[in-house]
Write a protein that holds these residues in place. Structure first.
Motif, PDB file in Angstrom:
ATOM      1  N   GLU A   1      53.128  24.869   5.868  1.00  0.00           N
ATOM      2  CA  GLU A   1      51.855  25.590   5.989  1.00  0.00           C
ATOM      3  C   GLU A   1      51.374  26.052   4.609  1.00  0.00           C
ATOM      4  O   GLU A   1      50.186  25.960   4.300  1.00  0.00           O
ATOM      5  N   ALA A   2      52.298  26.515   3.785  1.00  0.00           N
ATOM      6  CA  ALA A   2      51.923  26.937   2.428  1.00  0.00           C
ATOM      7  C   ALA A   2      51.397  25.748   1.630  1.00  0.00           C
ATOM      8  O   ALA A   2      50.384  25.875   0.916  1.00  0.00           O
ATOM      9  N   LEU A   3      52.046  24.595   1.739  1.00  0.00           N
ATOM     10  CA  LEU A   3      51.579  23.414   1.006  1.00  0.00           C
ATOM     11  C   LEU A   3      50.223  22.947   1.518  1.00  0.00           C
ATOM     12  O   LEU A   3      49.404  22.442   0.747  1.00  0.00           O
ATOM     13  N   HIS A   4      49.974  23.132   2.795  1.00  0.00           N
ATOM     14  CA  HIS A   4      48.646  22.825   3.338  1.00  0.00           C
ATOM     15  C   HIS A   4      47.598  23.714   2.670  1.00  0.00           C
ATOM     16  O   HIS A   4      46.541  23.224   2.239  1.00  0.00           O
ATOM     17  N   HIS A   5      47.903  24.992   2.562  1.00  0.00           N
ATOM     18  CA  HIS A   5      46.972  25.912   1.899  1.00  0.00           C
ATOM     19  C   HIS A   5      46.825  25.577   0.410  1.00  0.00           C
ATOM     20  O   HIS A   5      45.732  25.683  -0.147  1.00  0.00           O
ATOM     21  N   TYR A   6      47.920  25.165  -0.211  1.00  0.00           N
ATOM     22  CA  TYR A   6      47.856  24.757  -1.621  1.00  0.00           C
ATOM     23  C   TYR A   6      46.922  23.560  -1.777  1.00  0.00           C
ATOM     24  O   TYR A   6      46.064  23.527  -2.661  1.00  0.00           O
ATOM     25  N   LYS A   7      47.086  22.579  -0.904  1.00  0.00           N
ATOM     26  CA  LYS A   7      46.259  21.369  -0.982  1.00  0.00           C
ATOM     27  C   LYS A   7      44.783  21.706  -0.808  1.00  0.00           C
ATOM     28  O   LYS A   7      43.920  21.060  -1.394  1.00  0.00           O
TER      29      LYS A   7
END
Length: 161
Positions: free
Chosen positions: A70-76
């Motif tokens: 989920e964090a990497l989704h937000h990063y992307k």
């Protein structure tokens, strides 16, 4: 956990990591996305007739992988900085290490778990290589969606505390 059951998935992930170290950016991108698809397809475990039992280590590790994804989704999407991105990758690495070292599963369940974990290894390696994109994110999200089909985890769909 039985090492021999997950060696093929990890070898594939390591081969991908080696492919990513090629000097040509264009070649790296093509090799990378083709390899991600191959790892995803090769590592996709078959859904059992009855879901396998999960232990506390597996349940906690998968929740950590979900939070990191989920964090990497937000990063992307541009909502997180590089430090937060790196923290997500560290969370993935720690969760995988802990599950490999401490999960107590039957051999078929263990092999299925390692198929899922290979996807997160590929994703974390892509972040480190600067090539993380939609392909890796979707693969990680698909692995998370597969988890409750494979393992009995009554709290999986409940919100994080």
């Amino acid at each position: 956990m039985i090492l021999s059951m997950y060696v093929p998935a990890l070898v594939t992930a390591l081969a991908l990591d080696s492919a990513l170290s090629t000097p040509s950016v264009a070649a790296k991108s093509t090799i990378h996305h083709d390899s991600v698809a191959q790892v995803r397809d090769a590592a996709r475990p078959k859904v059992p007739a009855h879901r396998w039992a999960s232990d506390a280590v597996l349940r906690a590790g998968m929740r950590n992988l979900r939070e990191a994804t989920e964090a990497l989704h937000h990063y992307k999407m541009g909502h997180l900085d590089d430090v937060q991105r790196d923290n997500a990758v560290e969370k993935i690495d720690a969760a995988i290490r802990n599950m490999i070292a401490n999960c107590k599963l039957e051999p078929q369940a263990d092999a299925a778990l390692h198929g899922l974990l290979a996807t997160f290894i590929v994703g974390a390696n892509a972040v480190r290589a600067g090539t993380f994109g939609t392909t890796e994110l979707v693969s990680m999200q698909e692995a998370l969606a597969q988890y409750p089909q494979l393992f009995d985890d009554a709290q999986w769909s409940q919100p994080a505390e």
